[in-house]
Design an enzyme around this catalytic site. Structure first.
Site, short mmCIF file in Angstrom:
data_model
loop_
_atom_site.label_atom_id
_atom_site.label_comp_id
_atom_site.label_asym_id
_atom_site.label_seq_id
_atom_site.Cartn_x
_atom_site.Cartn_y
_atom_site.Cartn_z
N SER A 1 -13.34 44.50 -43.92
CA SER A 1 -12.33 44.67 -42.89
C SER A 1 -12.30 46.10 -42.35
O SER A 1 -11.75 46.35 -41.28
CB SER A 1 -10.94 44.31 -43.43
OG SER A 1 -10.89 42.97 -43.85
N CYS B 1 -5.29 38.10 -43.33
CA CYS B 1 -5.71 39.26 -42.54
C CYS B 1 -6.20 38.83 -41.15
O CYS B 1 -5.42 38.31 -40.36
CB CYS B 1 -6.76 40.05 -43.32
SG CYS B 1 -7.29 41.60 -42.57
N LEU B 2 -7.49 39.00 -40.83
CA LEU B 2 -8.01 38.56 -39.54
C LEU B 2 -7.83 37.05 -39.39
O LEU B 2 -7.54 36.55 -38.30
CB LEU B 2 -9.49 38.93 -39.41
CG LEU B 2 -10.17 38.57 -38.08
CD1 LEU B 2 -9.55 39.31 -36.91
CD2 LEU B 2 -11.67 38.84 -38.15
N PHE C 1 -4.39 45.64 -36.27
CA PHE C 1 -3.85 44.70 -35.28
C PHE C 1 -2.81 43.84 -35.99
O PHE C 1 -2.83 43.71 -37.22
CB PHE C 1 -4.95 43.81 -34.71
CG PHE C 1 -5.96 44.54 -33.87
CD1 PHE C 1 -5.86 44.55 -32.48
CD2 PHE C 1 -7.02 45.21 -34.46
CE1 PHE C 1 -6.78 45.22 -31.71
CE2 PHE C 1 -7.96 45.89 -33.69
CZ PHE C 1 -7.84 45.89 -32.31
N HIS D 1 -3.12 41.49 -48.16
CA HIS D 1 -4.21 41.04 -49.04
C HIS D 1 -3.66 40.59 -50.39
O HIS D 1 -3.55 41.40 -51.33
CB HIS D 1 -5.25 42.15 -49.23
CG HIS D 1 -6.17 42.29 -48.07
ND1 HIS D 1 -7.35 41.60 -47.97
CD2 HIS D 1 -6.08 43.02 -46.94
CE1 HIS D 1 -7.96 41.90 -46.84
NE2 HIS D 1 -7.20 42.76 -46.19
N GLU E 1 -5.03 38.91 -52.67
CA GLU E 1 -6.01 38.92 -53.77
C GLU E 1 -6.08 40.27 -54.45
O GLU E 1 -6.61 40.40 -55.55
CB GLU E 1 -7.40 38.55 -53.23
CG GLU E 1 -8.16 39.68 -52.56
CD GLU E 1 -7.63 40.08 -51.20
OE1 GLU E 1 -8.05 41.13 -50.68
OE2 GLU E 1 -6.78 39.34 -50.65
#
Length: 396
Positions: free
Chosen positions: A59, A285-286, A330, A369, A371
């Protein structure tokens, strides 16, 4: 060379690394890691640990990371903490900016000094600048584009570096997923690391999961595997028809770099078809940002982004607060969420969107995140939530 009154010699340290900002500002330091130069967006990360995972997180492609914690490198590096799926690949941060020089590692898991590790991975580093001042600049003016350069002889084409920094277009409008996605599909069965045991293997999977790789991290795959998933990872451009033909119990939308609106030009139509199929879907995330786009929301570039391992997030479905790891520049614009998409998580730093779920559908995502383990493991429940949705779907 300068001398004191007792003739003791003090070396005149010559800068061997530069950080050249797009506005022409030049910061001098001392080089480490690989030689050469790289252009990217400068962000700051507030984490005190986990620098190897951060530097290998896909990322961070297209970015130069400034660590606010001054002592980075103390625990060395090892092969177990790398987050890129392909161990030989180098997607992740283009450069690293440190306050202090790297000290010798002091940790039983260390196998290599950070400086040698950076050289091996081709990551350019710089130390010896006031990272507090650089962080203050980012907080005030936003994340600047810049070139980081390292040359042992201290010779630089300053005019050329300034021009490159000024002309780099920046991450907005940039699709970086092709740099980090897998070239072909593969399966995954490694489970999370356990004390005195290391990593395990999933030998009795309950679920068949397809993970779309926009720049996926190894530990995401491990936690999915640990929840009973047999995982097939597919490239970012895989069609919805090919994904659904594998008859998945669930589809995972991974993290990744760049502008979600640009990657979404080919990813969003696929995500919409997956959602319409009724397949349980989980994004991070994305993947979260593009799920937002798929249901009609918009994304926006953030002023300074969220990068660190100490970010409080409130789960509005339970009222609980999690301490999370973040890495994003973003965000989903919560004001544009359509009817049928409910906000589930918010940042307690700035109130920005950190999670959504679709009403009446087994589909949800988070911006942070889960994880990662920034000390606590507050967010691992999300993988169990995904497993519960798949289990309910199978038994229906």
């Amino acid at each position: 060379m300068t001398t004191s009154g007792n003739d003791a010699a003090w070396p005149d340290h010559k800068p061997t690394a530069l950080l050249v900002l797009a506005d022409g500002t030049v910061l001098e330091g001392f080089g480490l890691g690989a030689e050469g130069h790289a252009v990217g967006e400068v962000c700051f990360n507030t984490a005190m640990t986990g620098y190897e995972e951060i530097l290998t997180d896909p990322s961070y492609a297209g970015q130069l990371i400034t660590f606010t914690f001054p002592h980075i490198g103390n625990v060395g590096t090892n092969d177990e903490d790398i987050e890129t799926v392909n161990m030989a690949a180098t997607p992740g941060a283009r450069g690293v900016i440190l306050r202090s020089a790297i000290t010798d590692p002091s940790n039983y898991r260390a196998t290599r000094h950070l400086d040698l590790w950076l050289k091996a991975r081709g990551i350019i580093g710089l130390s010896g600048i006031d990272t507090r001042a650089l962080t203050a600049l980012i907080r005030s003016k936003g994340m600047p584009n810049a070139v980081i350069a390292h040359a042992k002889d201290g010779q630089f084409d300053l005019h050329g570096l300034k021009e490159e920094a000024r002309e780099w277009p920046g991450l907005e409008g940039m699709d970086l997923v092709p740099m980090v996605t897998s070239g072909q599909r593969f399966t995954w069965d490694e489970t999370p690391w356990a004390w005195e045991k290391g990593f395990g293997r999933q030998t009795e999977p309950e679920f068949n999961v397809v993970a779309i790789d926009y720049g996926i991290k190894r530990n995401i795959l491990r936690l999915l595997s640990g929840e009973g998933c047999k995982i097939t990872v597919v490239p970012a451009t895989t069609s919805a028809e090919d994904i659904l033909a594998m008859k998945p119990d669930g589809v995972f939308l991974s993290n990744g770099p760049g502008d979600p609106a640009e990657t979404g030009k080919y990813a969003v139509p696929v995500i919409r078809k997956v959602i319409d199929s009724g397949t349980p879907t989980f994004g991070i995330c994305l993947g979260h940002q593009m799920l937002g786009l798929a249901v009609g929301a918009k994304t926006k570039k953030m002023h300074q982004g969220h990068h660190g391992a100490n970010h409080p997030v409130k789960d509005e479905t339970t009222g609980k607060v999690e301490i999370t790891s973040m890495n994003h520049g973003f965000a989903v614009d919560q004001a544009t969420l359509p009817k049928g998409a409910t906000q589930t998580h918010i940042s307690l730093f700035d109130g920005s969107n950190c999670g959504i779920q679709l009403d009446g559908k087994p589909v949800f995502s988070v911006q942070y995140h889960p994880e990662a383990s920034p000390g606590p493991r507050d967010s691992h429940y999300l993988f169990k939530r995904f497993a519960e949705l798949m289990r309910a779907k199978k038994s229906a």
